[in-house]
Design a protein around this motif. Sequence first.
Motif, mmCIF file in Angstrom:
data_model
loop_
_atom_site.group_PDB
_atom_site.id
_atom_site.type_symbol
_atom_site.label_atom_id
_atom_site.label_comp_id
_atom_site.label_asym_id
_atom_site.label_seq_id
_atom_site.Cartn_x
_atom_site.Cartn_y
_atom_site.Cartn_z
ATOM 1 N N SER A 143 -3.378 -7.490 -26.052
ATOM 2 C CA SER A 143 -3.017 -5.971 -26.151
ATOM 3 C C SER A 143 -1.156 -5.689 -25.476
ATOM 4 O O SER A 143 -0.159 -4.790 -25.867
ATOM 5 C CB SER A 143 -3.594 -5.161 -24.878
ATOM 6 N N SER A 144 -0.496 -6.961 -24.753
ATOM 7 C CA SER A 144 0.461 -6.933 -24.448
ATOM 8 C C SER A 144 1.354 -8.271 -24.696
ATOM 9 O O SER A 144 0.110 -9.517 -24.539
ATOM 10 C CB SER A 144 0.571 -6.090 -23.459
ATOM 11 N N VAL A 145 2.991 -7.818 -24.505
ATOM 12 C CA VAL A 145 3.197 -9.774 -24.406
ATOM 13 C C VAL A 145 3.070 -10.350 -22.847
ATOM 14 O O VAL A 145 3.005 -11.359 -22.942
ATOM 15 C CB VAL A 145 4.938 -9.506 -25.191
ATOM 16 N N LEU A 146 3.666 -9.489 -22.206
ATOM 17 C CA LEU A 146 2.939 -9.458 -21.066
ATOM 18 C C LEU A 146 1.473 -10.596 -20.539
ATOM 19 O O LEU A 146 1.809 -11.358 -20.080
ATOM 20 C CB LEU A 146 2.589 -9.005 -19.502
ATOM 21 N N GLU A 147 0.498 -9.854 -21.268
ATOM 22 C CA GLU A 147 -0.557 -10.625 -21.263
ATOM 23 C C GLU A 147 -0.493 -12.227 -21.955
ATOM 24 O O GLU A 147 -1.258 -12.815 -21.165
ATOM 25 C CB GLU A 147 -2.006 -9.728 -21.654
ATOM 26 N N LEU A 148 -0.076 -12.089 -23.069
ATOM 27 C CA LEU A 148 0.580 -13.560 -23.749
ATOM 28 C C LEU A 148 1.298 -14.160 -23.009
ATOM 29 O O LEU A 148 0.415 -15.693 -22.814
ATOM 30 C CB LEU A 148 0.923 -13.108 -25.049
ATOM 31 N N ALA A 149 2.086 -13.658 -22.346
ATOM 32 C CA ALA A 149 2.626 -14.252 -21.851
ATOM 33 C C ALA A 149 1.657 -15.356 -20.206
ATOM 34 O O ALA A 149 1.910 -16.893 -19.997
ATOM 35 C CB ALA A 149 4.262 -14.072 -21.382
ATOM 36 N N GLU A 150 1.390 -14.533 -19.322
ATOM 37 C CA GLU A 150 -0.003 -15.126 -18.608
ATOM 38 C C GLU A 150 -0.423 -15.671 -18.900
ATOM 39 O O GLU A 150 -0.920 -16.653 -18.545
ATOM 40 C CB GLU A 150 0.139 -13.486 -17.683
ATOM 41 N N ALA A 151 -0.859 -15.781 -20.367
ATOM 42 C CA ALA A 151 -2.231 -16.869 -20.643
ATOM 43 C C ALA A 151 -1.658 -17.791 -21.113
ATOM 44 O O ALA A 151 -1.698 -19.067 -20.558
ATOM 45 C CB ALA A 151 -2.965 -16.272 -22.171
ATOM 46 N N ALA A 152 -0.272 -18.163 -21.300
ATOM 47 C CA ALA A 152 0.594 -19.359 -21.809
ATOM 48 C C ALA A 152 0.804 -20.280 -20.342
ATOM 49 O O ALA A 152 0.475 -21.468 -20.384
ATOM 50 C CB ALA A 152 1.360 -19.252 -22.844
ATOM 51 N N ILE A 153 1.459 -19.509 -19.408
ATOM 52 C CA ILE A 153 1.512 -20.134 -18.529
ATOM 53 C C ILE A 153 -0.092 -20.679 -17.818
ATOM 54 O O ILE A 153 0.105 -21.354 -17.146
ATOM 55 C CB ILE A 153 2.169 -18.779 -17.035
ATOM 56 N N ALA A 154 -1.109 -19.526 -17.927
ATOM 57 C CA ALA A 154 -2.073 -20.277 -17.372
ATOM 58 C C ALA A 154 -2.649 -21.848 -18.007
ATOM 59 O O ALA A 154 -3.214 -22.320 -16.906
ATOM 60 C CB ALA A 154 -3.510 -19.172 -17.065
ATOM 61 N N GLN A 155 -2.942 -21.140 -19.028
ATOM 62 C CA GLN A 155 -3.019 -22.377 -19.630
ATOM 63 C C GLN A 155 -1.853 -23.748 -19.781
ATOM 64 O O GLN A 155 -2.425 -24.306 -20.857
ATOM 65 C CB GLN A 155 -3.240 -22.266 -21.737
ATOM 66 N N GLY A 156 -0.786 -23.457 -19.363
ATOM 67 C CA GLY A 156 -0.257 -24.777 -19.595
ATOM 68 C C GLY A 156 0.142 -24.962 -21.595
ATOM 69 O O GLY A 156 0.645 -26.301 -21.557
ATOM 70 N N THR A 157 0.491 -23.922 -21.690
ATOM 71 C CA THR A 157 1.131 -23.717 -23.104
ATOM 72 C C THR A 157 2.050 -22.704 -23.744
ATOM 73 O O THR A 157 2.678 -22.149 -22.395
ATOM 74 C CB THR A 157 0.023 -24.064 -24.215
ATOM 75 N N SER A 158 2.736 -23.307 -24.880
ATOM 76 C CA SER A 158 3.252 -22.166 -24.624
ATOM 77 C C SER A 158 3.543 -20.508 -25.681
ATOM 78 O O SER A 158 2.025 -20.981 -26.085
ATOM 79 C CB SER A 158 4.556 -23.552 -26.280
ATOM 80 N N ILE A 159 4.131 -19.714 -25.669
ATOM 81 C CA ILE A 159 3.493 -18.875 -26.063
ATOM 82 C C ILE A 159 3.077 -18.799 -27.809
ATOM 83 O O ILE A 159 2.635 -18.520 -28.343
ATOM 84 C CB ILE A 159 4.781 -17.146 -26.068
ATOM 85 N N ALA A 160 4.417 -19.573 -28.440
ATOM 86 C CA ALA A 160 4.142 -20.208 -29.713
ATOM 87 C C ALA A 160 2.969 -20.191 -30.681
ATOM 88 O O ALA A 160 2.337 -20.449 -31.045
ATOM 89 C CB ALA A 160 5.054 -20.908 -30.396
ATOM 90 N N ALA A 161 2.690 -21.358 -29.773
ATOM 91 C CA ALA A 161 0.343 -21.549 -29.429
ATOM 92 C C ALA A 161 0.168 -21.163 -29.746
ATOM 93 O O ALA A 161 -0.916 -21.290 -30.436
ATOM 94 C CB ALA A 161 0.997 -23.392 -28.578
#
Length: 332
Positions: free
Chosen positions: A32-50
């Motif tokens: 629902s948001s880019v912020l949520e996407l970015a926070e998920a990438a940080i938590a999972q240790g991956t990139s936003i692109a992935a």
Amino acid sequence: MRLVQFRMADGSRGVGRVSDDGNHLHPLEKTSSVLELAEAAIAQGTSIAALVEKRTGTATIDYDQLLRDGRVLAPVDHPEPARFLVTGTGLTHTGSAAARNQMHILTHGEGADESDSLKIFRMGLEGGKPGAGKIGIQPEWFFKGVGTCVVPPGAPLPMPAFAKAGAEEAEIVGLYVNGPDGHPYRIGYALGNEYSDHVTEGENYLYLAHSKLRSCSIGPELLIGDLPEEVRGHSRILRDGAVIWEQEFLSGEAHMSHSIANLEHFHFRYPMHRRAGDLHAYFFGAAVMSYASGVKTASGDEYEIQAQTFGKPLRNRMVSVPDEGLVAVTQL
């Protein structure tokens, strides 16, 4: 890879990946948001692109229709706007140094001593790109506001009644989020209209801080990944549908006196800028501006900033707002 935040007709939010033709969006699943996407990438240790690759669906949405309907949002936002800090730097491009010095000449006349603007620009040329792992010269820096000052693509840019002018500044914007431990992460880049009052700024350089406390616009698209060394674009002003000013701009590190890493260091070295969960928009400076060409903008003028690297253009119309008069403080 470019992303767009938008609202559906029912008011719900979504994030879409821009299609190859640039005219459609592929909605991301469970995003629902880019912020949520970015926070998920940080938590999972991956990139936003992935994550985007995993979440890209097969459905498509008419991107142009979203723009026409005014349902495209800024590329990033925060549910608590006060936790979205909007800042910037100037004198990072040859054009901006020339424009700032022209304001100095208009105020003090030909033959005036070299302005502090040119001095700090020369400092950037000499020490703004120190190389990987090194700290260079400190750039100019200013505070613009918080998330409430960011208007979406297509929305009006208000010109306060107390403003002496309002004009565009076509810039690239770095967008960041601080992780749970306060470490800053770059989400991506977007086009921005930094929109300032150059007449107030020209009266006295110490009024720069006042001249920057205005609205701005960012978007519509978020570029994920590395910024090209060179970004070519156009900045235009339209009045009643006709172009009254247009100029090409060159940006990217190839045309900047500071490296982006150096600008980022001097921004995030302050602990207050590393609060966990905060968003940051950092304007990297303008290469050209209509004010330096003697253009006097008026309410109703439309600003258009476009660069192929960033997809669709950023458009906003300047609109005068009523005078609030004296703002008086009440004693408690």
